[in-house]
Design a protein around this motif. Sequence first.
Motif, short mmCIF file in Angstrom:
data_model
loop_
_atom_site.label_atom_id
_atom_site.label_comp_id
_atom_site.label_asym_id
_atom_site.label_seq_id
_atom_site.Cartn_x
_atom_site.Cartn_y
_atom_site.Cartn_z
N ALA A 104 -6.28 4.15 8.17
CA ALA A 104 -5.17 3.99 9.12
C ALA A 104 -4.22 2.89 8.66
O ALA A 104 -2.99 3.03 8.76
CB ALA A 104 -5.71 3.68 10.51
N LEU A 105 -4.76 1.80 8.14
CA LEU A 105 -3.92 0.70 7.69
C LEU A 105 -3.09 1.08 6.48
O LEU A 105 -1.98 0.57 6.29
CB LEU A 105 -4.77 -0.54 7.43
N ASP A 106 -3.58 2.00 5.66
CA ASP A 106 -2.76 2.52 4.56
C ASP A 106 -1.51 3.19 5.12
O ASP A 106 -0.43 3.08 4.55
CB ASP A 106 -3.55 3.50 3.71
N LEU A 107 -1.65 3.88 6.24
CA LEU A 107 -0.49 4.51 6.87
C LEU A 107 0.49 3.46 7.38
O LEU A 107 1.71 3.63 7.28
CB LEU A 107 -0.94 5.43 8.00
N ALA A 108 -0.04 2.36 7.91
CA ALA A 108 0.83 1.27 8.39
C ALA A 108 1.60 0.65 7.22
O ALA A 108 2.77 0.30 7.37
CB ALA A 108 0.01 0.21 9.11
N ARG A 109 0.93 0.53 6.09
CA ARG A 109 1.61 -0.05 4.92
C ARG A 109 2.75 0.84 4.42
O ARG A 109 3.68 0.36 3.78
CB ARG A 109 0.60 -0.28 3.80
N ASP A 110 2.69 2.12 4.72
CA ASP A 110 3.76 3.04 4.33
C ASP A 110 4.94 3.00 5.30
O ASP A 110 5.96 3.64 5.05
CB ASP A 110 3.22 4.49 4.27
N ASP A 111 4.80 2.27 6.40
CA ASP A 111 5.86 2.20 7.42
C ASP A 111 6.51 0.83 7.38
O ASP A 111 5.90 -0.17 7.77
CB ASP A 111 5.25 2.46 8.79
N PRO A 112 7.76 0.74 6.91
CA PRO A 112 8.41 -0.57 6.78
C PRO A 112 8.64 -1.29 8.12
O PRO A 112 8.87 -2.48 8.13
CB PRO A 112 9.74 -0.25 6.09
N SER A 113 8.51 -0.58 9.24
CA SER A 113 8.70 -1.23 10.54
C SER A 113 7.43 -1.94 11.01
O SER A 113 7.42 -2.54 12.08
CB SER A 113 9.14 -0.21 11.59
#
Length: 167
Positions: A104-113
């Motif tokens: 899940a945190l990998d997905l957060a890292r892909d989101d610049p916001s």
Amino acid sequence: MPPEITFTRLSEVPAETIRDHMSDPRVAEHMPLLTGDWDLETAQRFVVAKEAIWARDGLGHWAILADGVYVGWGGFQKEGEEWDFGLVLRPEAFGLGLVIARRALDLARDDPSIPYVTFLLPPSRRHFGALARLGAQEIGKVDLAGAQFLKFRLQTPPKVAVVHEDS
């Protein structure tokens, strides 16, 4: 071999499955805001509320599957200006928390916001090694709806691609 972890919308999981999960006393043990009985109507309202967060923020909580079997729910929810990450697993899946969180945190890292995420854990939790392995740091205590939580923060800088130059 670790199970294949996938995320799907909570609306894709039968409400009875969520009701049964949230009615387990082992789950409630570390959830001070979980009060009252979870019946089918409560589970349905929960899913509607979580889907509304997706509509509002463009991100929210998923149902989490391991090899296609529901093992819990979790994801991101905006708390003020901060993105909070939460994870609620079935007891038989407690050991999958770190694997799921990393995905899940990998997905957060892909989101610049999402420059960082927070984690709110009740003081009844005694082991924080998984958060340390993720790189999260404790930043203090907070009160939420009359319950005290330990707050951790994890910076989520974007993943950087490594480029190898051939000579």
